[in-house]
Design a protein around this motif. Structure first.
Motif, PDB file in Angstrom:
ATOM      1  N   PRO A   1      -1.095   8.009  -0.638  1.00  0.00           N
ATOM      2  CA  PRO A   1      -2.539   8.162   0.268  1.00  0.00           C
ATOM      3  C   PRO A   1      -2.085   8.518   1.547  1.00  0.00           C
ATOM      4  O   PRO A   1      -2.849   9.405   2.420  1.00  0.00           O
ATOM      5  CB  PRO A   1      -3.188   6.798   0.187  1.00  0.00           C
ATOM      6  CG  PRO A   1      -2.762   6.294  -1.067  1.00  0.00           C
ATOM      7  CD  PRO A   1      -1.439   6.516  -1.342  1.00  0.00           C
ATOM      8  N   ALA A   2      -0.925   8.069   2.343  1.00  0.00           N
ATOM      9  CA  ALA A   2      -0.525   8.442   3.564  1.00  0.00           C
ATOM     10  C   ALA A   2      -0.463  10.127   3.628  1.00  0.00           C
ATOM     11  O   ALA A   2      -0.561  10.542   4.406  1.00  0.00           O
ATOM     12  CB  ALA A   2       0.592   7.702   4.001  1.00  0.00           C
ATOM     13  N   GLU A   3       0.389  10.495   2.612  1.00  0.00           N
ATOM     14  CA  GLU A   3       0.563  11.931   2.355  1.00  0.00           C
ATOM     15  C   GLU A   3      -0.724  12.804   2.395  1.00  0.00           C
ATOM     16  O   GLU A   3      -0.703  13.925   2.863  1.00  0.00           O
ATOM     17  CB  GLU A   3       1.797  12.180   1.529  1.00  0.00           C
ATOM     18  CG  GLU A   3       3.050  11.771   1.605  1.00  0.00           C
ATOM     19  CD  GLU A   3       3.923  11.570   0.462  1.00  0.00           C
ATOM     20  OE1 GLU A   3       5.195  12.099   0.645  1.00  0.00           O
ATOM     21  OE2 GLU A   3       3.402  11.590  -0.534  1.00  0.00           O
TER      22      GLU A   3
ATOM     23  N   ASP B   1      -2.170   7.571  -9.024  1.00  0.00           N
ATOM     24  CA  ASP B   1      -3.016   6.417  -9.440  1.00  0.00           C
ATOM     25  C   ASP B   1      -4.296   6.734  -8.739  1.00  0.00           C
ATOM     26  O   ASP B   1      -5.125   5.826  -8.688  1.00  0.00           O
ATOM     27  CB  ASP B   1      -2.507   5.262  -8.886  1.00  0.00           C
ATOM     28  CG  ASP B   1      -1.172   4.967  -9.590  1.00  0.00           C
ATOM     29  OD1 ASP B   1      -0.933   5.215 -10.720  1.00  0.00           O
ATOM     30  OD2 ASP B   1      -0.189   4.424  -8.767  1.00  0.00           O
ATOM     31  N   CYS B   2      -4.862   7.909  -8.438  1.00  0.00           N
ATOM     32  CA  CYS B   2      -5.983   8.531  -8.230  1.00  0.00           C
ATOM     33  C   CYS B   2      -6.892   7.533  -7.133  1.00  0.00           C
ATOM     34  O   CYS B   2      -6.101   7.188  -6.205  1.00  0.00           O
ATOM     35  CB  CYS B   2      -6.943   8.278  -9.466  1.00  0.00           C
ATOM     36  SG  CYS B   2      -8.474   9.156  -9.514  1.00  0.00           S
TER      37      CYS B   2
ATOM     38  N   TRP C   1      -5.790   4.849  -3.385  1.00  0.00           N
ATOM     39  CA  TRP C   1      -6.404   5.156  -2.001  1.00  0.00           C
ATOM     40  C   TRP C   1      -7.327   3.875  -1.484  1.00  0.00           C
ATOM     41  O   TRP C   1      -6.803   3.606  -0.348  1.00  0.00           O
ATOM     42  CB  TRP C   1      -7.460   6.277  -2.080  1.00  0.00           C
ATOM     43  CG  TRP C   1      -8.257   6.614  -0.922  1.00  0.00           C
ATOM     44  CD1 TRP C   1      -9.245   6.470  -0.177  1.00  0.00           C
ATOM     45  CD2 TRP C   1      -7.539   7.889   0.051  1.00  0.00           C
ATOM     46  NE1 TRP C   1      -9.683   6.947   0.993  1.00  0.00           N
ATOM     47  CE2 TRP C   1      -8.681   7.652   1.015  1.00  0.00           C
ATOM     48  CE3 TRP C   1      -6.284   8.355   0.073  1.00  0.00           C
ATOM     49  CZ2 TRP C   1      -8.220   8.496   2.292  1.00  0.00           C
ATOM     50  CZ3 TRP C   1      -6.257   9.212   1.153  1.00  0.00           C
ATOM     51  CH2 TRP C   1      -7.213   9.424   2.233  1.00  0.00           C
ATOM     52  N   GLN C   2      -7.749   3.092  -2.281  1.00  0.00           N
ATOM     53  CA  GLN C   2      -8.623   1.999  -1.876  1.00  0.00           C
ATOM     54  C   GLN C   2      -7.436   1.009  -1.861  1.00  0.00           C
ATOM     55  O   GLN C   2      -7.969   0.017  -0.609  1.00  0.00           O
ATOM     56  CB  GLN C   2      -9.549   1.516  -2.983  1.00  0.00           C
ATOM     57  CG  GLN C   2     -10.993   2.695  -3.135  1.00  0.00           C
ATOM     58  CD  GLN C   2     -11.894   2.349  -4.156  1.00  0.00           C
ATOM     59  OE1 GLN C   2     -11.498   2.452  -5.309  1.00  0.00           O
ATOM     60  NE2 GLN C   2     -13.135   1.852  -3.603  1.00  0.00           N
TER      61      GLN C   2
ATOM     62  N   VAL D   1     -13.253   4.926   1.502  1.00  0.00           N
ATOM     63  CA  VAL D   1     -14.224   5.725   0.536  1.00  0.00           C
ATOM     64  C   VAL D   1     -15.526   5.874   1.025  1.00  0.00           C
ATOM     65  O   VAL D   1     -16.118   5.234   1.610  1.00  0.00           O
ATOM     66  CB  VAL D   1     -13.863   5.297  -1.077  1.00  0.00           C
ATOM     67  CG1 VAL D   1     -12.471   5.053  -1.607  1.00  0.00           C
ATOM     68  CG2 VAL D   1     -14.603   3.917  -0.847  1.00  0.00           C
ATOM     69  N   VAL D   2     -15.943   6.979   0.385  1.00  0.00           N
ATOM     70  CA  VAL D   2     -17.474   7.425   0.502  1.00  0.00           C
ATOM     71  C   VAL D   2     -17.999   7.530  -0.690  1.00  0.00           C
ATOM     72  O   VAL D   2     -17.442   7.887  -1.752  1.00  0.00           O
ATOM     73  CB  VAL D   2     -17.661   8.537   1.450  1.00  0.00           C
ATOM     74  CG1 VAL D   2     -17.240   8.280   2.946  1.00  0.00           C
ATOM     75  CG2 VAL D   2     -16.815   9.769   1.042  1.00  0.00           C
TER      76      VAL D   2
END
Length: 469
Positions: A259-261, A343-344, A348-349, A355-356
């Protein structure tokens, strides 16, 4: 004679394998060519020719890789100016695969170098049974005349050539000759393509609007009126096809990214491409990401909405879906894929990133909102011809293909509730992702789209221009 059509839905693209007596020809191959080799092997056929009906603009062809792997000869119309080893053919030239004769017709109109291929099984008759028409004659339409940019041809000049091609060559064929084009409904290479993938000269003579009796002048005027803008990737793909694309095996392996990348990628101007369904995207997605679902005409919309050199990170529900997306992007020349979110959306969460969402509503919900919310904004992102055939009340036309460019001129309030509708909910989800990235905060995606609206028997409005006719 062995004859098989391969139809690729995400590009609305048809290609062909024709064989007899141990020999075969492939016509207008897609970029991933394994299926032609496997089918030819299964039928005990050796691929002798790879025939391109023209320099395709809407997809990258696999002719170079297929030739390298099979030893087959690549065939182009003489005017193509192909920059790789090939046989340049002219009107009346003939190729043979076993007992089958493939006769070349030069058929300029869609492009200057376009050819059609008459297929005759000499064991059964001396008259052609089929004609492979490329992008010259479609089922229900003919090829658009404005894709020869930079070659000294105007759309009017090309349309005039198309008229001559149709009336002096294709309509001279017997009504029983079967027609097999390179594209079907959804392709941007024509305006009114049918969902049928084959027909006959007789049926097209009867039902195809472009083949009805009219003067050359009337035809040119009709074919050059209200042409939709061609996607920016079209001329780039045509040039890739002129030289021949590298093999798909040369693509780098898709690597997982954190996610950071992904965040750093977006900050650097990269695209986050979410290829999940509209429902999954609507439930939760990375802010600023573009939704083009694998379940629809993914490749053509990706080529339309993503600039060719843009670096892309893919969000997919699995590693396998991410790999599929990479391959399908390569079919239209989008090769700058930097990785996929491991991991989709769960990753991220879990990492604590925002998230939106975009609520999904039914056509019944939309009908109720139209009645109860005078300030509701309704945006219809279908193509102009679709919109003009009827739309939900108060819907504003804003075709998806150029939504990014036209959005400011629509004078919509990004804070007001805005329902986005297309034919079924696929394009409208892509549109909501574009609008959300442009600052719209109260978006709704209409599932089922105008198709469901009409099926439910709800009121349909017609544009003023269409209603007056």
């Amino acid at each position: 004679m062995y004859f098989k059509q391969f139809y690729l839905g995400c590009l609305a693209h048809a290609s062909y394998l024709i064989g007899a007596d141990g020999e075969a020809a492939v016509v207008d191959p897609q970029r991933d060519v394994d299926q032609y080799i496997e089918e030819a092997t299964a039928q005990n056929l050796k691929i002798k020719y790879i025939i391109e009906t023209h320099l395709h603009a809407d997809f990258v062809s696999g002719h170079r890789e297929l030739a390298d792997r099979t030893g087959a000869e690549i065939v182009f119309g003489e005017k193509a100016g192909a920059a790789l080893p090939h046989r340049a053919v002219r009107d009346g030239d003939e190729l043979t695969v076993g007992s089958v004769k493939l006769a070349v017709l030069e058929t300029p109109g869609h492009t200057p170098e376009s050819i059609c291929v008459l297929v005759t099984d000499a064991e059964n008759a001396n008259e052609p049974q089929r004609v492979l028409t490329g992008d010259t004659l479609f089922i229900g339409d003919v090829g658009r005349p404005d894709l020869a940019g930079g070659k000294g041809y105007t759309p009017q000049m090309m349309a005039a050539m198309m008229y001559d091609t149709l009336h002096n060559k294709l309509l001279k064929l017997d009504d029983a000759v079967e027609v097999y084009p390179a594209h079907g409904a959804g392709s941007m290479c024509g305006k009114n393509l049918s969902s049928e993938t084959s027909s006959t000269i007789g049926k097209q003579r009867q039902f195809n609007y472009a083949l009805q009796p009219m003067t050359r002048h009337e035809f040119v005027r009709m074919m050059t009126a209200e042409l939709p803008a061609a996607p920016a990737y079209f001329p780039k793909d045509a040039e890739i096809n002129r030289a021949g694309a590298s093999p798909l095996s040369a693509l780098p392996a898709l690597k997982p990214v954190t996610p950071a990348e992904v965040t750093e990628h977006a900050r650097g101007g990269g695209m986050i491409l979410d290829v999940r369904s509209a429902a999954d995207f609507g439930a939760a997605h990375v802010p600023g990401s573009l939704n083009i679902g694998l379940g629809g005409q993914f490749a053509s919309w990706a080529g339309t909405l993503i600039p060719m050199e843009t670096p892309v990170v893919i969000v997919a529900e699995s590693d396998e879906k991410a790999d599929e997306a990479q391959m399908r992007l390569a079919r239209v020349g989008l090769e700058n894929v930097k990785g996929h979110l491991a991991d989709c959306i769960d990753a991220w969460q879990t990492a604590g990133f925002e998230v939106v969402s975009v609520p999904q509503i039914s056509v019944a919900d939309l009908k109720e909102l139209i009645a109860s919310r005078p300030d509701l904004q309704v945006v219809d992102v279908r193509r102009p011809g679709e919109y003009e055939s009827g739309h939900a009340p108060h819907a504003m036309p804003a075709p998806l293909a150029n939504l990014n460019e036209t959005l400011p001129s629509l004078q919509l309030d990004p804070t007001k509730m805005t329902a986005v509708i297309c034919a079924g909910g696929y394009r409208s989800s892509a549109a909501t992702s574009i609008m959300q990235a442009r600052g719209f905060t109260n978006l709704l995606n209409v599932t089922g789209g105008t198709t469901a609206w009409i099926k439910a028997g709800y009121e349909v409005e017609m544009p003023a221009k269409a209603a007056a006719l």
